[in-house]
Design an enzyme around this catalytic site. Structure first.
Site, PDB file in Angstrom:
ATOM      1  N   HIS A 110      -8.155  -4.707  -0.903  1.00  0.00           N
ATOM      2  CA  HIS A 110      -6.858  -4.111  -0.603  1.00  0.00           C
ATOM      3  C   HIS A 110      -5.998  -5.037   0.258  1.00  0.00           C
ATOM      4  O   HIS A 110      -4.776  -4.895   0.310  1.00  0.00           O
ATOM      5  CB  HIS A 110      -7.046  -2.758   0.086  1.00  0.00           C
ATOM      6  CG  HIS A 110      -5.795  -1.955   0.170  1.00  0.00           C
ATOM      7  ND1 HIS A 110      -4.996  -1.714  -0.922  1.00  0.00           N
ATOM      8  CD2 HIS A 110      -5.191  -1.334   1.216  1.00  0.00           C
ATOM      9  CE1 HIS A 110      -3.958  -0.981  -0.554  1.00  0.00           C
ATOM     10  NE2 HIS A 110      -4.042  -0.743   0.733  1.00  0.00           N
ATOM     11  N   SER A 147       0.840  -1.184   0.000  1.00  0.00           N
ATOM     12  CA  SER A 147       0.000   0.000   0.000  1.00  0.00           C
ATOM     13  C   SER A 147       0.886   1.249   0.000  1.00  0.00           C
ATOM     14  O   SER A 147       1.687   1.428  -0.920  1.00  0.00           O
ATOM     15  CB  SER A 147      -0.940  -0.035   1.209  1.00  0.00           C
ATOM     16  OG  SER A 147      -1.922   0.960   1.108  1.00  0.00           O
TER      17      SER A 147
END
Length: 752
Positions: free
Chosen positions: A727, A613
């Site tokens: 995610h 991320s």
């Protein structure tokens, strides 16, 4: 398969698009078609790259064994079931080999104390997914607390709002669930359902429902054109009454066009009921409003007058304010004079809520940071407040007790809650802040398997005038050791960054590797350096059976860098790497890499970098700015194209962190945009890029385009995209084990 064979197998495949400029021209992106998440051409390319990953890394010696070892940890029945107390029950969500999607289940405290608790299944997600033909992923549940009158009459906790995600995306649906009947309440029976069918054909939306009372919920979701923010989050919050169409829900608050997120909730503490609207203006700016007469023609919003960068919270008669910036409130005075008082960034302040709302600013400082300390958590129990403090990234717990009369002006009492080992993390979580002084205490360290204990803070009757601020914790569960840590040690060191800042980091591994006898001899230990460095998130010690089995037990060294941008030293540590100062985070990480070499632990050919991320952006910058320091780089669910990031999915919400590339900010943003820093004429270490098709937070196009660019310039790149997982990268334990095995095998092959 040897490293040389892997490198040969990683030769560029045919990738459409012209060869890029050196560096890439930001106005001429050669791979925009890879941003089409479900585009046929893009998915064909993904399948080709996945096949290459499986034919190389997936076929390497040890891959299957690593995958099985990781899967065994993830599926183990010996893991500690994390629980939340709801009425008479402890609830837990559990995934294992038999339940890939998971079980929402419950037991009693008496059962939980046993070695083999009897669990009652409340909701079986695998069965639900099979029945509905949808790959549901658990996103959590919120329960409606019965009123004191209902509890006194023996009524059970019945109403829940369950959030389910298709494939693991942030967009999800919400359905009302009956905890007694153990079934969803259909809309035909008046049940609440938030189930948006989006224009792109997907199910769900970003947002949620929150209980107001048993027949009313707050709803914040996608209501169509103009009702979402540029980041795709809800721009309105409405009050929805049972039995009425969702379209008739009454607007309570509408944010500005460029806001980030609007939501609401009701605090149902008896005698202190409050309706609150939260307006997120940007990532570090927000406003909170008390709503009087909610949903009526006379509705009135009262703004809590604190800095937009501050966070506020209520507990009974108290208001807490946590500061990100220095604050001099209007009308505040020092206790010993008339001079206005300034409170330091990173402080936690308290005030009687009614007094503060009336305009008085007599605030009590519950915590003020020092050069080495920061606040990382605060948890209310019924009578106490437990503060979690970091001192050079080591835990300290303190129990604070407010005066019985909030308006009396008397001092809060303070006591310590013993932690023990400096190199473990202890977290405190309230069991039920409305009626209990019990806390769950979780202890974990890099070589210390996790334990879960139950403690009562403040003594047996909530008393606070004792040095020992709790009844001795009762250890309820202890996780097993998933790897043999004999001969392993944990050390904390400090590297010196380019501007002289001391940057802490932890090193874990076999003693002879972590503490070499001759630091002047170049180290050869395969070493993985992990970091994040963003959004004020600290990286703390924690046990990982996966890291232990897949890396440490195989002779690897694991390093965690506490670089600027994180929250290890509070807001100042974070702000030191914001926007135009982003380079400080990367300089810190590079300084740790050099320090590892200087200590003789490893050397560049044997040192890997990993991040996901925002940490993927970090790893991408290590690849493009510091390639000489590393022998391999793993980049997971990353941001990489910083020219386009604010136009992709939730990216617009992060301009407070990185800057706005559509403005003059591009002059500094371009300096940490790996996609644009890649130089076709420069040598780079081998790189593994992973992402998820279902990631609707960080667009998979970042990883796809970077892989394509590396391929087109003849670099050694492997990429893999999971079809599910959002995610988090994986929707179940099997997928998580597969993704982990790819990374560990890649690193082992390239760094050994």
């Amino acid at each position: 398969m040897t490293a040389e064979q892997l490198a040969s197998a990683a030769a560029p495949a045919t990738t459409p698009g012209r060869p890029p400029a050196t560096p890439l021209d930001p106005d001429h992106d050669p791979y925009p078609w890879l941003e089409e998440v479900e585009g046929a051409e893009a998915l064909d390319w993904v399948r080709e790259r996945n096949a290459h990953a499986h034919a190389t890394v997936g076929a390497a010696a040890g891959f299957a064994a690593t995958e099985a070892a990781v899967r065994e940890v993830l599926d183990s029945d010996a893991r500690i079931p994390e629980v939340s107390r709801i009425g008479e029950h402890l609830y837990n969500f559990w995934r294992d080999a038999e339940h890939e999607r998971g079980l929402w289940r419950r037991t009693t405290l008496a059962e939980y104390r046993t070695d083999a608790p009897a669990w009652e299944t409340v909701l079986d997600l695998d069965a639900l997914a099979a029945a509905e033909g949808q790959s549901w992923v658990w996103h959590g549940a919120t329960l409606l607390r019965p009123t004191p009158e209902q509890l006194a009459a023996g009524e059970p906790w019945r109403r829940a709002l369950v959030d389910l995600s298709p494939g693991g995306s942030d967009a999800d649906v919400t359905r009302e669930f009956d905890l007694v009947a153990k079934r969803f309440v259909p809309a035909a029976e008046g049940g609440f359902e938030r189930d948006t069918a989006r224009a792109d054909g997907r199910t769900g939306a970003k947002g949620g429902l929150a209980w107001a009372d048993e027949d009313t919920v707050y709803v914040f979701t996608d209501f169509g054109a103009g009702t979402t923010t540029p980041s795709g989050y809800p721009r309105t919050v409405r009050l929805w009454r049972r039995g009425t169409p969702l379209a008739d829900a009454v607007v309570v608050y509408e944010g500005a066009d460029d806001d980030m997120y609007i939501s609401a909730r009701r605090s149902r503490t008896p005698g202190f009921e409050r309706d609150l609207v939260s307006r997120s203006i940007a990532f570090y700016r927000s406003e909170t409003f008390l709503v009087e007469g909610v949903g009526t023609p006379g509705q009135r919003l009262v703004k809590i007058e604190v800095p937009e960068s501050a966070e506020v919270g209520f507990h009974r008669e108290w208001l807490l304010v946590e500061l990100r910036d220095d604050w001099t409130p209007d009308g505040s005075t020092a206790r010993d004079g008339d001079q206005e008082r300034t409170y330091a960034a990173g402080s936690l302040l308290a005030a009687p809520a009614d007094d503060f709302l009336a305009g008085r600013r007599d605030l009590t400082v519950l915590f003020a940071p020092t050069a080495s300390t920061s606040l990382v958590g605060a948890a209310w129990t019924r009578h106490h407040l437990v503060l979690n403090i970091l001192d050079d990234v080591k835990n300290r717990l303190h129990v604070l007790t407010p005066p019985v009369d909030a308006t009396a002006g008397t001092a809060w009492q303070r006591a310590d809650l013993p932690v023990g080992d400096d190199l473990v993390t202890v977290g405190a979580r309230a069991v039920d802040p409305l009626d209990s002084d019990d806390v769950w205490l979780t202890t974990t360290g890099y070589l210390t398997p996790s334990t879960l204990a139950l403690a009562t803070v403040g003594g047996p009757d909530g008393e606070a005038d004792r040095e020992d601020a709790s009844v001795a914790p009762e250890v309820l569960k202890t996780a097993p050791a998933f790897f043999d840590a004999t001969g392993m040690v944990v050390d904390q060191h400090f590297a010196t960054s380019d501007d002289g800042t001391r940057v802490p980091y932890f090193v874990v591994g076999r003693e002879e590797l972590v503490r070499p006898a001759d630091p002047t001899t170049p180290g050869t230990a395969p070493t993985l350096l992990y970091g994040y460095g963003g959004f004020e998130i600290p990286l703390l010690p924690g046990y990982s059976g996966t890291v232990g089995r897949a890396w440490l037990a195989d002779g690897g060294v694991h390093v965690v860098a506490n670089i600027r941008g994180g929250g290890e030293y509070g807001p100042a540590w974070h702000q030191a790497a914001l926007r135009s100062r982003r380079h400080r985070a990367y300089e810190d990480f590079a300084a740790v890499a050099r320090d590892l070499v200087a200590r003789g632990i490893t050397s560049p050919p044997h040192l890997g970098a990993q991040g996901g991320s925002n940490g993927g952006l970090l790893a991408g910058n290590m690849l493009t700015q510091y390639p000489e320091l590393f022998g391999a780089v793993v980049i997971q669910v990353p941001l990489l194209d910083m020219k386009r990031y604010s136009h992709l999915l939730a990216g617009a919400s992060w301009t407070a962190e990185y800057g706005d590339p559509d403005s003059d900010d591009w002059e500094f943003v371009r300096t940490f945009s790996p996609y644009h820093l890649l130089d076709a004429g420069r040598d780079y270490p081998p790189v593994l890029l992973t992402t998820s098709t279902k990631d609707d937070r960080v667009h998979p196009g970042h990883a796809r385009k970077m892989a394509a660019l590396l391929l087109a310039t003849g670099k050694d790149v492997t990429s893999y995209e999971n079809v599910e997982g959002g995610h988090g990268g994986a929707a179940n334990n099997a997928q998580a084990a597969h993704m982990a095995a790819l990374a560990w095998t890649f690193l082992r092959e390239r760094l050994a």
